[in-house]
Design a protein around this motif. Structure first.
Motif, mmCIF file in Angstrom:
data_model
loop_
_atom_site.group_PDB
_atom_site.id
_atom_site.type_symbol
_atom_site.label_atom_id
_atom_site.label_comp_id
_atom_site.label_asym_id
_atom_site.label_seq_id
_atom_site.Cartn_x
_atom_site.Cartn_y
_atom_site.Cartn_z
ATOM 1 N N GLY A 1 -12.464 1.839 2.440
ATOM 2 C CA GLY A 1 -12.245 2.129 3.730
ATOM 3 C C GLY A 1 -13.481 1.672 4.764
ATOM 4 O O GLY A 1 -13.212 2.276 5.593
ATOM 5 N N ASN B 1 0.755 -1.129 0.482
ATOM 6 C CA ASN B 1 -0.085 -0.339 0.325
ATOM 7 C C ASN B 1 0.579 1.612 0.302
ATOM 8 O O ASN B 1 1.550 2.034 1.170
ATOM 9 N N TYR C 1 -4.816 -0.393 7.141
ATOM 10 C CA TYR C 1 -4.486 1.109 6.896
ATOM 11 C C TYR C 1 -4.371 1.628 8.106
ATOM 12 O O TYR C 1 -4.364 2.852 7.830
#
Length: 575
Positions: A401, A215, A456
């Protein structure tokens, strides 16, 4: 995991309403085939058998599994379906299994093919004498067990052994209530498949198991306010069958939400979505022994060169691209071994063309083994495995998300088949440094280590503390560690506990996973986690004693987010 599967299939007891008999397979050592090729023979040391391959079966047995399936392959020269040491001495006498043992499909007849038995009568006699109770027969084939009366008349099989096998099968049927309720309600199938509660769990399972491998620059999750157009590309993006994966009933295919459909449902008209298949999966080079697994519906031909160019143009015209690539479901099913980790067909060419546009590119992988994506500069890689009936919904949530990835790799992501087997729990050699330098021309380090997976958010591990630095062999080893969420969003992490025994009756692996837990933390939250090691966690089977041992020794312990964890402690086992 084995224990949980047994409880899921069987419920709290054998015969619980709405459940079936759990039948773990393939017993045993099936995953250690020669060269990693499906169906090939297995030569397995007792140390590997007892320390690696049998513990999950033992856990399933302890959970009450009512059946067991013998494997196809030869184990140390003897096919599993007629291997008395495996089915009776180990499975029944040593592991304590009480249920019935079945063959894999056609494997009793195939004892003749495998050059073990003279004919099918001999095969039936040898299999039942070894401990097999029930035969699964290939469609259209005559059961080898139909020759048992002749084998009994010839004195090849005692009547008592046949009665024992029949008794086990009847006992299972009685406990399942099949004599009182022999039929299921077929009308309940569709209701079950479409039960909102089931669909919700399917989505959660897909969200929680996906592994974020890369990422860069925080390209994920996509910003819903900035993404106004999205190119969805790849041969898996709109394939319901490949979303579900192998060994799924054909009629369930229509119920799968693909990646394309999941993104369309999530984004609606707010985001312009364009789609290109890009390329097709190549046909199998050699005929499959199970032809039904390779039947592909006829589709109009695709000019791949033209379609690759169109896919790149769509990506160029979009704010970002999602490229869904991998292996078709029949490539990863039984008999699906491949000699390469490269993307099948022209998928790599497709991926490179899309990345070359310079737009943000997220790669979603459908596969169940490591794949090599060349030197791709795609900013993000999400391994979705085969995500199931709500796979597209789950992936859409992850990309935008509404779900945060926290899955971890259950294997080392080996760079090349030439490196296999290449696992983290290897023994330390007489020249351990560099451990990852076993090849003259390249590193043998995996692309991603066992237990790896990004989030994340980011996490910090600190303050590893042992309740007692020295404990008797019969006592519990208890340790604590602090875990902090350093990010600005609520996220899950999977802390993992690894140990290394420094000396003992046998040499021990460099690291062994001995515990893990999934933890949800709010932004900035710190939590103290507790791990417990029992004497069973610290014992192992030694070829020096031909049995289980618990050694007094010094032990290293690490806690972290993968098998390369650095937070370290030491404890001593005494007595």
């Amino acid at each position: 995991m084995a224990r949980a599967q047994v409880h899921g299939f069987q419920g709290p007891r054998l015969g619980a309403p709405g459940h079936v008999i759990a039948g773990p397979k393939h017993f045993a050592g099936y995953g250690a085939s020669l060269g990693g090729r499906d169906w090939d023979e297995v030569e397995l040391s007792d140390s590997d058998l007892w320390n690696v391959h049998l513990p999950p079966f033992q856990a399933a047995i302890n959970a009450g599994a009512g059946a067991m399936m013998a494997a196809y392959m030869h184990l140390n020269g003897v096919p599993a379906a007629a291997n008395r040491n495996l089915l009776t001495t180990i499975l029944r006498d040593k592991l304590g299994f009480k249920g019935f043992i079945g063959s894999d499909s056609g494997s009793v007849n195939k004892l003749v093919t495998q050059n073990l038995t003279r004919d099918t009568q001999d095969a039936a006699a040898r299999a039942i004498a070894a401990g097999l109770d029930i035969e699964m027969v290939d469609p259209g084939k005559l059961a080898a067990m139909s020759k048992l009366p002749a084998a009994m008349a010839a004195g090849q099989v005692p009547q008592a052994r046949v009665d024992e096998a029949v008794g086990r099968i009847l006992k299972a049927k009685l406990r399942m209530g099949l004599f009182e309720r022999p039929y299921i309600d077929e009308k309940a199938v569709e209701k079950t498949l479409n039960d909102p509660a089931h669909r919700r769990l399917a989505r959660i399972a897909a969200e929680r198991s996906a592994v974020l491998l890369r990422n860069e620059n925080g390209v994920l999750p996509f910003d819903k306010r900035r993404i106004k157009s999205l190119a969805v590309i790849g041969p898996m993006a709109a394939s319901a069958k490949d979303t579900l994966g192998p060994w799924v009933f054909e009629q369930n295919g229509a119920s799968a939400v693909t990646v394309l459909a999941g993104l369309q449902q999530k984004l609606g008209k707010k985001v312009r979505i364009s789609y290109s298949e890009g390329v097709r999966m190549p046909a199998r080079m050699f005929p499959s022994p199970s032809a039904t697994a390779d039947k592909v519906p006829e589709r109009p031909p695709l000019d791949e060169t033209t379609e690759i160019a169109r896919a790149a143009a769509l990506a160029r015209d979009a704010d970002a691209a999602v490229v869904v690539v991998g292996e078709a479901m029949n490539m990863i099913s039984e008999g699906g071994s491949r000699s390469s980790f490269t993307l099948p067909g022209r998928q790599q060419e497709l991926l490179d063309a899309v990345v070359a546009t310079g737009k943000p590119v997220v790669v979603v992988i459908f596969s169940a083994r490591p794949l090599h994506l060349g030197e791709t500069r795609a900013q993000a890689i999400l391994d979705a495995w085969y995500p199931g009936s709500e796979g597209g919904t789950a992936i859409a949530n992850l990309l935008f998300g509404d779900a945060v990835p926290a899955g971890k790799l259950p294997f080392s992501w080996t760079r090349s088949p030439a490196h296999a087997p290449n696992y983290y729990a290897q023994l330390i050699s007489h020249k351990p440094n560099p451990v990852n330098g076993r090849y003259w021309n390249e590193t043998s380090a995996p692309t991603y280590p066992f237990g790896y997976g990004l989030s994340y958010s980011t996490f910090e591990y600190t303050n590893l503390r042992l309740q007692q630095p020295s404990v008797p062999k019969s006592a519990l080893v208890v340790l604590n560690v602090d875990l902090k969420n350093l990010g600005d969003r609520t996220a899950d992490e999977v802390p993992q506990l690894y140990i290394h025994q420094r000396f003992g009756t046998s040499a021990r692996p460099a690291r062994e996973l001995k515990g893990f837990q999934r933890v949800t933390l709010k932004p900035g939250e710190t939590r103290s986690l507790r791990f417990v090691l029992s004497p069973d966690d610290l014992r192992y089977w030694s070829s020096a004693t031909n049995g289980w041992v618990n050694n007094a020794s010094a032990f290293d312990v690490w806690v972290g987010g993968n098998s390369e964890a650095t937070l370290h402690g030491i404890f001593e086992l005494t007595g």
